[in-house]
Design a protein around this motif. Structure first.
Motif, PDB file in Angstrom:
ATOM      1  N   SER A 101       0.847  -1.193   0.000  1.00  0.00           N
ATOM      2  CA  SER A 101       0.000   0.000   0.000  1.00  0.00           C
ATOM      3  C   SER A 101       0.876   1.234   0.000  1.00  0.00           C
ATOM      4  O   SER A 101       2.065   1.175   0.311  1.00  0.00           O
ATOM      5  CB  SER A 101      -0.929   0.017   1.228  1.00  0.00           C
ATOM      6  N   VAL A 102       0.268   2.350  -0.354  1.00  0.00           N
ATOM      7  CA  VAL A 102       0.907   3.655  -0.202  1.00  0.00           C
ATOM      8  C   VAL A 102       0.079   4.444   0.790  1.00  0.00           C
ATOM      9  O   VAL A 102      -1.146   4.576   0.633  1.00  0.00           O
ATOM     10  CB  VAL A 102       1.020   4.404  -1.540  1.00  0.00           C
ATOM     11  N   ASN A 103       0.747   4.919   1.847  1.00  0.00           N
ATOM     12  CA  ASN A 103       0.066   5.643   2.921  1.00  0.00           C
ATOM     13  C   ASN A 103       0.608   7.060   3.028  1.00  0.00           C
ATOM     14  O   ASN A 103       1.775   7.316   2.700  1.00  0.00           O
ATOM     15  CB  ASN A 103       0.277   4.942   4.263  1.00  0.00           C
ATOM     16  N   LEU A 104      -0.240   7.956   3.509  1.00  0.00           N
ATOM     17  CA  LEU A 104       0.221   9.304   3.826  1.00  0.00           C
ATOM     18  C   LEU A 104       1.098   9.254   5.071  1.00  0.00           C
ATOM     19  O   LEU A 104       0.706   8.662   6.089  1.00  0.00           O
ATOM     20  CB  LEU A 104      -0.965  10.239   4.065  1.00  0.00           C
ATOM     21  N   CYS A 105       2.265   9.878   5.002  1.00  0.00           N
ATOM     22  CA  CYS A 105       3.166   9.863   6.158  1.00  0.00           C
ATOM     23  C   CYS A 105       2.572  10.625   7.332  1.00  0.00           C
ATOM     24  O   CYS A 105       2.739  10.238   8.491  1.00  0.00           O
ATOM     25  CB  CYS A 105       4.511  10.479   5.773  1.00  0.00           C
ATOM     26  N   GLU A 106       1.878  11.719   7.061  1.00  0.00           N
ATOM     27  CA  GLU A 106       1.377  12.596   8.131  1.00  0.00           C
ATOM     28  C   GLU A 106       0.269  11.950   8.941  1.00  0.00           C
ATOM     29  O   GLU A 106       0.251  12.028  10.173  1.00  0.00           O
ATOM     30  CB  GLU A 106       0.886  13.914   7.533  1.00  0.00           C
ATOM     31  N   SER A 107      -0.666  11.284   8.275  1.00  0.00           N
ATOM     32  CA  SER A 107      -1.834  10.727   8.974  1.00  0.00           C
ATOM     33  C   SER A 107      -1.853   9.209   9.004  1.00  0.00           C
ATOM     34  O   SER A 107      -2.594   8.617   9.793  1.00  0.00           O
ATOM     35  CB  SER A 107      -3.121  11.220   8.310  1.00  0.00           C
ATOM     36  N   GLY A 108      -1.070   8.563   8.148  1.00  0.00           N
ATOM     37  CA  GLY A 108      -1.108   7.114   8.051  1.00  0.00           C
ATOM     38  C   GLY A 108      -2.220   6.598   7.153  1.00  0.00           C
ATOM     39  O   GLY A 108      -2.370   5.382   6.973  1.00  0.00           O
ATOM     40  N   GLU A 109      -3.016   7.491   6.567  1.00  0.00           N
ATOM     41  CA  GLU A 109      -4.141   7.081   5.725  1.00  0.00           C
ATOM     42  C   GLU A 109      -3.657   6.260   4.531  1.00  0.00           C
ATOM     43  O   GLU A 109      -2.701   6.623   3.858  1.00  0.00           O
ATOM     44  CB  GLU A 109      -4.909   8.309   5.232  1.00  0.00           C
TER      45      GLU A 109
END
Length: 268
Positions: A101-109
């Motif tokens: 997966s690819v997640n947003l670093c800031e929120s983990g989304e």
């Protein structure tokens, strides 16, 4: 001779009175000094109390600041193993090479996933990575490449207005992000291989107004190999001759873009 004791008595009385006055004055001075000392001691005590209070306030304030800092820097926990990371995105492998997966670093989304069962050919998610671009095809984008034998699975995602859209997926040898037409937006040039998708060669993706377009580089040759040379900004074409040998020609990418028969864009 008879001495005059009356003068002696008077003198003695005067001396006694004088000494008595001095002693009284000294007592008054001593009393004043003691009062002054007591006042100074009280002031010093008050100063110490104030200082202690200030220290307590400072300690409380510091604790509050530390607490706020801890809250603001709370670590985001992303499930899985982070293999590759950019400023905004993390490429994460889950389970025993089950999916990535690819997640947003800031929120983990989690923005997207790729499952092993959805791939045309086996891939090694642990050999993958994510790269991000600020102005690819007119918007913020990220590109995933994952090892698959001698080639790579490519997935390109465009991020706009909080929406994430996959705009390209195929197996490639390499890809390039360049502004080849000097319009201020980076184009995507992909050297694709002939595999499950049934297509291969050089593909160019560009932004045109509000649309994203793609085109395959076509040549009037029975080519067996065509690829984009980023270093020289050329299309390389290898083709067989009647003698059975192969010849190679190069076409500047600028010339290819200006030839509608060679590069014809369509909306995707």
């Amino acid at each position: 001779m008879k001495k005059d004791f009356s003068k002696f008595i008077v003198t003695a009385m005067v001396a006694t009175t004088f000494l008595s006055g001095c002693n009284s004055a000294q007592l008054e001075l001593d009393s004043e000094d003691e009062a002054t000392i007591e006042e100074s001691a009280e002031e010093i005590s008050e100063d110490k109390d104030d200082a202690a209070t200030d220290d307590s306030v400072e300690e409380v304030s510091k604790d509050d600041k530390d607490a706020k800092t801890d809250d603001s820097t709370e670590e985001v926990v992303i499930d899985g193993t982070i293999i590759s990371q950019t400023n905004n995105y993390a490429y994460v492998v889950h389970g025993d090479n089950e999916y990535c997966s690819v997640n947003l670093c800031e929120s983990g989304e989690e923005l997207c996933t790729i499952k092993q069962e959805d791939c045309d050919y086996p891939v090694n998610f642990e050999e993958g990575k994510v790269e991000e671009y600020e102005n690819l095809l007119g918007s913020s984008s990220f590109v995933i490449t994952i090892q698959s034998g001698d080639y790579y699975l490519l997935e390109v995602y465009s991020c706009k207005d909080e929406d994430v859209e996959c705009i390209e997926e195929d197996y490639i040898t390499d890809y390039f992000v360049e502004d080849i037409d000097s319009d201020g937006h980076d184009e995507l040039i992909v050297n694709m291989i002939y595999m499950a998708g049934g297509r291969g060669g050089v593909f160019i993706f560009r932004k045109n107004n509000d649309s994203i377009q793609s085109a395959k580089v076509n040549a009037d040759y029975n080519q067996v190999n065509v690829f984009y040379d980023s270093e020289n900004k050329e299309i390389n074409i290898s083709y067989p001759t009647d003698s059975g040998e192969f010849e190679e020609i190069t076409i500047p990418i600028e010339d290819a873009l200006n030839d509608p028969e060679m590069v014809e864009f369509e909306d995707i």
